[in-house]
Design a protein around this motif. Structure first.
Motif, mmCIF file in Angstrom:
data_model
loop_
_atom_site.group_PDB
_atom_site.id
_atom_site.type_symbol
_atom_site.label_atom_id
_atom_site.label_comp_id
_atom_site.label_asym_id
_atom_site.label_seq_id
_atom_site.Cartn_x
_atom_site.Cartn_y
_atom_site.Cartn_z
ATOM 1 N N LEU A 62 94.504 154.944 49.318
ATOM 2 C CA LEU A 62 94.002 154.822 47.947
ATOM 3 C C LEU A 62 94.376 155.991 47.043
ATOM 4 O O LEU A 62 94.421 155.830 45.818
ATOM 5 N N PHE A 63 94.596 157.153 47.613
ATOM 6 C CA PHE A 63 94.925 158.348 46.832
ATOM 7 C C PHE A 63 96.232 158.950 47.343
ATOM 8 O O PHE A 63 96.343 160.155 47.554
ATOM 9 N N ALA A 64 97.221 158.079 47.546
ATOM 10 C CA ALA A 64 98.463 158.462 48.226
ATOM 11 C C ALA A 64 99.182 159.619 47.538
ATOM 12 O O ALA A 64 99.584 160.580 48.198
ATOM 13 N N ASP A 65 99.359 159.553 46.232
ATOM 14 C CA ASP A 65 100.105 160.606 45.539
ATOM 15 C C ASP A 65 99.371 161.946 45.592
ATOM 16 O O ASP A 65 99.979 162.995 45.796
ATOM 17 N N GLY A 76 104.989 158.776 45.986
ATOM 18 C CA GLY A 76 105.582 157.456 45.846
ATOM 19 C C GLY A 76 106.266 156.920 47.086
ATOM 20 O O GLY A 76 106.923 155.892 47.039
ATOM 21 N N SER A 77 106.115 157.578 48.199
ATOM 22 C CA SER A 77 106.772 157.155 49.432
ATOM 23 C C SER A 77 105.958 156.067 50.130
ATOM 24 O O SER A 77 104.735 156.170 50.230
ATOM 25 N N PRO A 78 106.609 155.015 50.649
ATOM 26 C CA PRO A 78 105.884 154.007 51.425
ATOM 27 C C PRO A 78 105.365 154.550 52.760
ATOM 28 O O PRO A 78 104.559 153.914 53.417
ATOM 29 N N PHE A 79 105.823 155.741 53.120
ATOM 30 C CA PHE A 79 105.342 156.358 54.350
ATOM 31 C C PHE A 79 103.833 156.608 54.289
ATOM 32 O O PHE A 79 103.157 156.575 55.311
#
Length: 92
Positions: A62-65, A76-79
């Protein structure tokens, strides 16, 4: 490491310890040494490990960046989704 990071590092194991102490107080008359150890380990696995894994997964999903920036990864990585879900597809 600032105070906020220290608190978050030890929050879930601390919750597990508190819950284990409450459980031990409830069973203080009937629990032998093995049962007391079982109670402590059970709550550390559930709270200390389990809740921290769920919390980490939520952060990566939910808070990837924000999480990526905090640990030095590219945003922005799908990792991030792969880490959050905890799966790895081999051969992809």
């Amino acid at each position: 490491m600032n105070l906020f990071e220290i608190i978050w590092t030890f929050l879930f194991p601390l919750i597990g310890a508190v819950v284990a102490l409450l459980h031990l107080a409830k069973e203080r008359k009937t629990a032998d040494a093995h049962r007391r150890l079982e109670i402590v380990l059970m709550w550390q696995l559930v709270c200390g490990l389990g809740l921290s894994m769920i919390w980490g997964g939520i952060g990566h999903l939910l808070f990837a960046d924000r999480v990526a920036e905090s640990i030095g990864w590219a945003t922005g990585s799908p990792f991030q989704q792969e880490v959050g879900i905890g799966t790895h597809r081999s051969g992809s």
